[in-house]
Motif scaffolding. Structure first.
Motif, mmCIF file in Angstrom:
data_model
loop_
_atom_site.group_PDB
_atom_site.id
_atom_site.type_symbol
_atom_site.label_atom_id
_atom_site.label_comp_id
_atom_site.label_asym_id
_atom_site.label_seq_id
_atom_site.Cartn_x
_atom_site.Cartn_y
_atom_site.Cartn_z
ATOM 1 N N LEU A 292 -60.517 -63.063 17.645
ATOM 2 C CA LEU A 292 -61.210 -64.142 16.933
ATOM 3 C C LEU A 292 -60.401 -64.576 15.725
ATOM 4 C CD1 LEU A 292 -64.798 -62.569 16.999
ATOM 5 C CD2 LEU A 292 -63.806 -64.164 18.636
ATOM 6 N N LEU A 293 -59.095 -64.546 15.857
ATOM 7 C CA LEU A 293 -58.216 -64.833 14.729
ATOM 8 C C LEU A 293 -58.300 -66.301 14.328
ATOM 9 C CD1 LEU A 293 -55.147 -62.727 15.890
ATOM 10 C CD2 LEU A 293 -56.865 -62.117 14.180
ATOM 11 N N ALA A 294 -58.216 -66.537 13.034
ATOM 12 C CA ALA A 294 -58.321 -67.892 12.484
ATOM 13 C C ALA A 294 -57.022 -68.245 11.762
ATOM 14 C CB ALA A 294 -59.521 -67.985 11.547
ATOM 15 N N GLY A 295 -57.089 -69.308 10.956
ATOM 16 C CA GLY A 295 -55.885 -69.754 10.271
ATOM 17 C C GLY A 295 -54.921 -70.406 11.240
ATOM 18 N N THR A 296 -53.714 -70.610 10.822
ATOM 19 C CA THR A 296 -52.675 -71.173 11.688
ATOM 20 C C THR A 296 -51.614 -70.121 11.949
ATOM 21 O OG1 THR A 296 -51.524 -72.033 9.737
ATOM 22 C CG2 THR A 296 -53.052 -73.520 10.860
ATOM 23 N N LEU A 297 -50.745 -70.398 12.895
ATOM 24 C CA LEU A 297 -49.697 -69.435 13.228
ATOM 25 C C LEU A 297 -48.744 -69.298 12.032
ATOM 26 C CD1 LEU A 297 -48.794 -70.385 16.909
ATOM 27 C CD2 LEU A 297 -50.640 -68.959 16.042
ATOM 28 N N PRO A 298 -48.548 -68.080 11.520
ATOM 29 C CA PRO A 298 -47.691 -67.915 10.335
ATOM 30 C C PRO A 298 -46.217 -68.109 10.669
ATOM 31 C CG PRO A 298 -48.475 -65.779 11.102
ATOM 32 C CD PRO A 298 -49.173 -66.803 11.939
ATOM 33 N N SER A 299 -45.563 -68.894 9.881
ATOM 34 C CA SER A 299 -44.127 -69.129 10.100
ATOM 35 C C SER A 299 -43.321 -67.867 9.858
ATOM 36 C CB SER A 299 -43.639 -70.255 9.191
ATOM 37 O OG SER A 299 -43.873 -69.929 7.821
ATOM 38 N N SER A 300 -43.900 -66.905 9.125
ATOM 39 C CA SER A 300 -43.171 -65.664 8.808
ATOM 40 C C SER A 300 -42.840 -64.860 10.057
ATOM 41 C CB SER A 300 -44.004 -64.800 7.850
ATOM 42 O OG SER A 300 -45.257 -64.473 8.419
ATOM 43 N N LEU A 301 -43.571 -65.095 11.160
ATOM 44 C CA LEU A 301 -43.240 -64.385 12.398
ATOM 45 C C LEU A 301 -41.842 -64.752 12.883
ATOM 46 C CD1 LEU A 301 -46.601 -64.599 14.422
ATOM 47 C CD2 LEU A 301 -45.767 -62.726 13.002
ATOM 48 N N GLY A 302 -41.357 -65.893 12.463
ATOM 49 C CA GLY A 302 -40.002 -66.308 12.842
ATOM 50 C C GLY A 302 -38.923 -65.461 12.205
ATOM 51 N N ASN A 303 -39.297 -64.558 11.269
ATOM 52 C CA ASN A 303 -38.313 -63.688 10.626
ATOM 53 C C ASN A 303 -38.034 -62.416 11.409
ATOM 54 O OD1 ASN A 303 -38.240 -65.487 8.451
ATOM 55 N ND2 ASN A 303 -39.933 -64.438 7.404
ATOM 56 N N ILE A 304 -38.855 -62.136 12.447
ATOM 57 C CA ILE A 304 -38.692 -60.877 13.199
ATOM 58 C C ILE A 304 -37.626 -61.100 14.264
ATOM 59 C CG2 ILE A 304 -39.927 -59.026 14.364
ATOM 60 C CD1 ILE A 304 -42.545 -60.232 13.406
ATOM 61 N N SER A 305 -36.411 -60.958 13.888
ATOM 62 C CA SER A 305 -35.298 -61.293 14.784
ATOM 63 C C SER A 305 -35.225 -60.389 15.998
ATOM 64 C CB SER A 305 -33.972 -61.229 14.009
ATOM 65 O OG SER A 305 -33.777 -59.923 13.474
ATOM 66 N N THR A 306 -35.865 -59.206 15.945
ATOM 67 C CA THR A 306 -35.818 -58.262 17.069
ATOM 68 C C THR A 306 -36.872 -58.567 18.126
ATOM 69 O OG1 THR A 306 -37.268 -56.797 15.819
ATOM 70 C CG2 THR A 306 -34.903 -56.393 15.646
ATOM 71 N N LEU A 307 -37.766 -59.506 17.857
ATOM 72 C CA LEU A 307 -38.923 -59.724 18.719
ATOM 73 C C LEU A 307 -38.504 -60.233 20.100
ATOM 74 C CD1 LEU A 307 -41.916 -59.276 18.126
ATOM 75 C CD2 LEU A 307 -42.122 -61.715 17.651
ATOM 76 N N LYS A 308 -39.033 -59.581 21.149
ATOM 77 C CA LYS A 308 -38.791 -60.000 22.525
ATOM 78 C C LYS A 308 -40.038 -60.578 23.186
ATOM 79 C CE LYS A 308 -35.092 -56.651 23.489
ATOM 80 N NZ LYS A 308 -34.644 -55.545 24.379
ATOM 81 N N ILE A 309 -41.205 -60.092 22.781
ATOM 82 C CA ILE A 309 -42.466 -60.546 23.373
ATOM 83 C C ILE A 309 -43.414 -60.946 22.257
ATOM 84 C CG2 ILE A 309 -44.480 -59.873 24.735
ATOM 85 C CD1 ILE A 309 -42.698 -57.926 26.257
#
Length: 992
Positions: free
Chosen positions: A170-187
């Motif tokens: 039930l998450l609200a708000g908008t998608l945080p741009s800070s997730l773009g900092n996780i350079s290791t993210l695959k999924i």
């Protein structure tokens, strides 16, 4: 305080009890959990180490606890994070598929310094997601919970994170741009949350290692950022079910060189598809951009991708032809282009180089012939070409295509003879050839199509007689062959078809009598034999058909009297006009309402006044004219007198009844009635009450004509499940609005209603066997053997499928449960109680927010309870619970389940004890294979993710195939066979 005391006692045990420190911490954690299944019963202080305990794995080198896997143990309570984080070697913690139901403190796992993997998915956790998590995390899965609030911006600091899944919360708000900092993210999986409307952060383009990006149903708006084209390692991109606009960026497609799957359906994308950019997508296997506003032509480069398996571009505004390069797609198994403006012919080599399974190009402007090599791969199951301009002959190669299940060629310009083998394909479920120019006869080889459910061939030039082989089709439900040139007699075998629902043979050249045995079609809802040369008498057996609602025998040569037994029908349509009938008209029909039903029968002229036109001369006409004037005056005076007396009588003599609120002017009928509404009120005595609830009482009323009806008397304030309906439409109004308009053999029939000041009445057909819940959960359970339960499941599913797919606008019931499924005298099931139904009148029929929860505990879908957002998937979950009731014989809620419900109990019992512990022990074990398949359908319906549940049309199809599947599929409760087929889509209308 108690936990601290217990821990102190554990630490104070004598040296002989030598459990190590990790074991002591685990015992303390166990005290914080509820373990109704005693899954952790082997945890004790007698062992030296916990390494052999359930759910525990230790590091081979250090001996410390490294992995805790509590998945599917039915644990509840809070997550004992503080205690477990004291384990110095803990690297993996898995609590998935439990009933954990608390909030997580902001720093719950901050002390887990060595933690690499954390999985809390499929629980009931709520509150905000902890903002402080270990920097060491590699995977984090919090999917399918009730987490709310924003995604913490601090997640951007998890520089070793490779997989983040927050799906279905039930998450609200908008998608945080800070997730773009996780350079290791695959999924990165954020789908199906209640985010505020916002764009896709362009910073996501920095995730150079990303392989999967799942943002379906995230309330995304605006264009797709071109920066996503920098994700060169991306394999799966799903942006479906959002409100994105604009073109597909050229940079996106040209940069995703390793992409395997792109899903962009149900957005607002517009413009043309990029062309040259697709040459870089060498690994693309699935491309879905359906239900958008795309224009232009289909790129040749896209169709020519050799690994392309599925191409879905339906419901757009595409033009031009299908590129010949589609033949180069060696792995193509699915091609769906319906609802566009495509022209030209289909490539002649289509299907030659791949195992094509599904082809749907309906509602376009294609022309030319059907490619002859569509089934070269031997896998073609669906061929759907309706509403185009195809012409020529149906290719003979299709008669060898044994894999075909659904063939829809209607509304084209096909001509010639249908290949003989096509009639008798063994797995064919639907054959639709309507409104073409096909000729020849129906081949007797049709007897081999043992799976055929719908045979629709109207509006052609078919001739010859109807073969006896049609009577061998035990699954046939619809046989529609009107507007042809069929001759001969109607085969007797046709009326042995116990599943037949529609038999439409009008406007042909059939002769002879209606065969004896028509009474065997107990499910027949429509019989249309109009405009033939049929004769003899009308069979009285027609009156014994319990659900016959449309009877048209007009334009024939029937003679003799009208059987009195037809009074038992009370059909919505009765047409016996233009025959040679004589005698009297049955009393029920001898009135003005049915005048047109008997026109053109000279022998009936005296049966109903004014039925036949006058043949007298001018003088006779004048005398009759004056006679009518005097007659009119006397009739008018009589009416005034009667009205006056009636007014005086009801105003004073029955004043008390009027005071109760039964104003006769408020009666409203929805069918032609064989009884008087006034009679109903007299019989509403307490002796006739057969049920009572929060909304009112239900009476069984025996009318003077011998008919039984059920009368629901609602109080002024009705209820919706457990809440008042004050904030939504009154339950009475909803029931009248829905049941008053719909007609289906598996929907309970509403005869009439009365809405007055203090009370409201709803008059239904009477169902002698009561509700499914009444029989299934009491001493009469023995009446419900497995074949009966299976029949009930199919009947109820067909009723719900009609509501979801065939009603315009569609209807969501919102209170599907076993007590709202009523059974007739032959245990035929009908869906009832529409007091909280929701009619979706908008073009977008997605989930809609309600003000309160409607439904009953144990049947309410998880997402509905959390979000108050309802669509047809909520009904499907509830129906899945009904299926589980039929299989297990158990209630949806019972103390036996602890804090769980029937769904959780079935899942856990299957995993731990197997199928035999789930099946109702009163059922005959010889049906074990069928029961296991039906159970699979029920489990599919009750999946926690709405998107993975089948449509009701898919449910009907799977249930009907239960007795037809190969034995090799039995027992595979999670088999892909039971996954929803993409072909179950709304555009195919009521024929599917």
């Amino acid at each position: 305080m108690l936990q601290q005391l217990l821990l102190f006692l554990l630490l104070s045990l004598p040296p002989t009890l030598s459990l190590n420190q990790d074991g002591l911490f685990l015992l303390q954690a166990k005290l914080q959990l509820s373990d109704p299944q005693n899954a952790l019963s082997d945890w004790n202080h007698r062992d030296a180490t916990p390494c052999n305990w359930t759910a525990v794995t230790c590091d081979a080198a250090t001996g410390g606890v490294a992995t805790l896997d509590f998945s599917n143990l039915q644990l509840s309570g809070p997550v004992p994070a503080t205690t477990l984080c004291r384990l110095p070697s803990l690297a993996s913690l898995n609590f998935s598929y439990n009933n954990l139901n608390a909030t997580l403190p902001a720093a719950a796992f901050s002390a887990c310094a060595a933690l690499l993997h954390l999985d809390l998915s499929q629980n009931l956790l709520s509150g905000a997601i902890p903002a402080t998590l270990p920097d060491s995390l590699v995977t984090l899965d919090l999917s399918c919970n009730n987490f709310s609030g924003d995604i913490p911006a601090s997640f951007g600091q998890l520089r070793q994170l490779q997989s983040l899944s927050l799906v279905s919360n039930l998450l609200a708000g908008t998608l945080p741009s800070s997730l773009g900092n996780i350079s290791t993210l695959k999924i990165l999986r954020l789908a199906y949350n209640t985010f505020d409307a916002g764009p896709i952060p362009k910073e996501f383009g920095n995730l150079k290692n990303l392989e999967e990006l799942w943002l379906a149903g995230c309330s995304l708006v605006g264009p797709i950022p071109p920066s996503l084209g920098r994700l060169s390692n991306l394999l799966n991109l799903d942006l479906s079910q959002n409100n994105l606009v604009g073109d597909i960026p050229e940079q996106l497609v040209s940069g995703l060189r390793n992409i395997v799957q792109i899903e962009l359906y149900e957005n607002s994308l517009s413009g043309a598809l990029p062309r040259a950019a697709f040459t870089n997508l060498a690994n693309l296997e699935r491309f879905d951009a359906s239900t958008n506003e795309l224009t232009g032509t289909i790129p040749e480069e896209l169709c020519g991708l050799k690994k392309l398996g599925s191409l879905n571009l339906y419901e757009n505004k595409l033009e031009g032809s299908l590129p010949e390069t589609i033949v180069k797609s060696l792995n193509l198994y699915e091609l769906k282009l319906f609802n566009n403006s495509l022209t030209g012919s289909l490539p002649s080599g289509l299907g030659k180089n791949s195992k094509l399974q599904s082809l749907d190009v309906s509602y376009n402007r294609f022309s030319g012939e059907i490619p002859a090599r569509l089934c070269d791969g031997g896998a073609l199951e669906e061929l759907i070409l309706i509403y185009n301009s195809f012409s020529g002959r149906i290719p003979e190669s299709l008669e060898e295509c044994k894999s075909l299940r659904r063939v829809r060629l209607g509304n084209n310009n096909f001509s010639g003879v249908v290949p003989e083998g096509l009639w008798g394909l063994p797995h064919l479920y639907l054959l639709e050839l309507v409104y073409n120019s096909l000729s020849g006869s129906i081949s007797n080889s049709i007897s081999g199509a043992w799976n055929l459910s719908m045979l629709l061939i109207s509006g052609n030039k078919f001739s010859g007689s109807i073969p006896e082989g049609v009577g061998e089709l035990g699954n046939l439900e619809k046989f529609v062959a009107n507007n042809n040139s069929l001759t001969g007699r109607i085969p007797k075998s046709v009326f042995r078809l116990s599943q037949l629902d529609r038999l439409v043979l009008g406007d042909n050249q059939l002769f002879g009598e209606i065969p004896v045995g028509v009474g065997g079609c107990k499910k027949l809802n429509e019989l249309d034999l109009a405009n033939n040369r049929l004769g003899g008498s009308i069979p009285k057996e027609l009156g014994d058909l319990p659900v016959l609602n449309y009877l048209d025998l007009s334009g024939n040569q029937f003679s003799g009297e009208i059987p009195i037994e037809l009074q038992k029908l009370k059909p919505d349509l009765l047409n016996l006009s233009n025959n040679q009938l004589s005698g009297v008209i049955p009393p029920l029909y001898a009135n003005e309402n049915y005048r047109k039903s008997f026109l053109g029968n000279p022998g009936l002229c005296k049966a109903l006044s004014g039925l036949c036109p006058s043949l007298g001369g001018e003088s006779e006409g004048k005398s009759r004219k004056y006679a009518w004037i005097f007659r009119f005056i006397f009739v008018l005076a009589g009416i005034v007198l009667i009205v006056g007396v009636a007014w005086f009588y009801f105003k004073f003599r029955d004043f008390k009844k009027m005071k109760k609120g039964f104003h006769f002017s408020k009666w409203r009928s929805f069918h032609k009635l064989g009884f008087s509404e006034f009679e109903i009120i007299k019989l509403l005595s307490e002796d006739n009450v057969i049920g009572s609830g929060a909304s009112g009482k239900v009476y069984k009323v025996a009318l003077s004509n011998g008919e039984l009806v059920a009368v629901k008397k609602l109080w002024r304030a009705t209820k919706m499940g457990n809440e008042s309906v004050d904030s939504e439409k009154d339950g009475f109004e909803v029931e009248v609005e829905t049941l008053g308009k719909i007609r289906h053999k598996n929907i309970v029939r509403l005869w009439c209603c009365c809405n007055s000041k203090d009370s409201k009445l709803l008059v239904y057909e009477y169902m002698p066997n009561g509700s499914l819940a009444d029989l299934l959960h009491n001493s009469k359970k023995s009446l419900l053997d497995w074949p009966t339960r299976y029949k009930i499941a199919i009947d109820a599913a067909e009723g719900l499928s009609y509501l979801h797919h065939d009603c315009v606008p569609s209807i969501v019931h919102r209170d599907v449960k076993s007590s709202n499924i009523l059974l007739d005298d032959e245990f035929g099931a009908k869906v009832a109680d529409f007091g909280v139904a929701k009619i979706f009148k908008g073009a977008n029929q997605g989930a809609e927010s309600m003000s309160v929860i409607a439904g009953s505990y144990g049947y309410i879908a998880p997402e509905y309870a959390y979000t108050l957002r309802v669509n047809e998937k909520s009904d499907i979950y509830s129906f899945g619970v009904v299926i589980l009731e039929l299989v297990t014989g158990k209630l949806p809620l019972d103390p036996e389940y602890g804090e769980n419900d029937l769904v959780k109990w079935v899942q856990s019992t299957l995993d731990q004890k197997g199928l035999d512990e789930v099946i109702d022990p009163t059922l005959d074990i010889q049906f074990r294979e069928e029961i296991s398949k039906v159970l699979s359908v029920g489990l599919h319906c009750t999946n926690s993710l709405p998107i993975t549940r089948p449509s009701m049309r898919g449910v009907v199809k799977k249930l009907k195939e239960v007795t037809e599947l190969p034995k090799s599929l039995s027992g595979k409760l999670s088999s892909p066979y039971f996954q929803e087929e993409a072909s179950d889509i709304d555009h195919e209308g009521s024929l599917v």
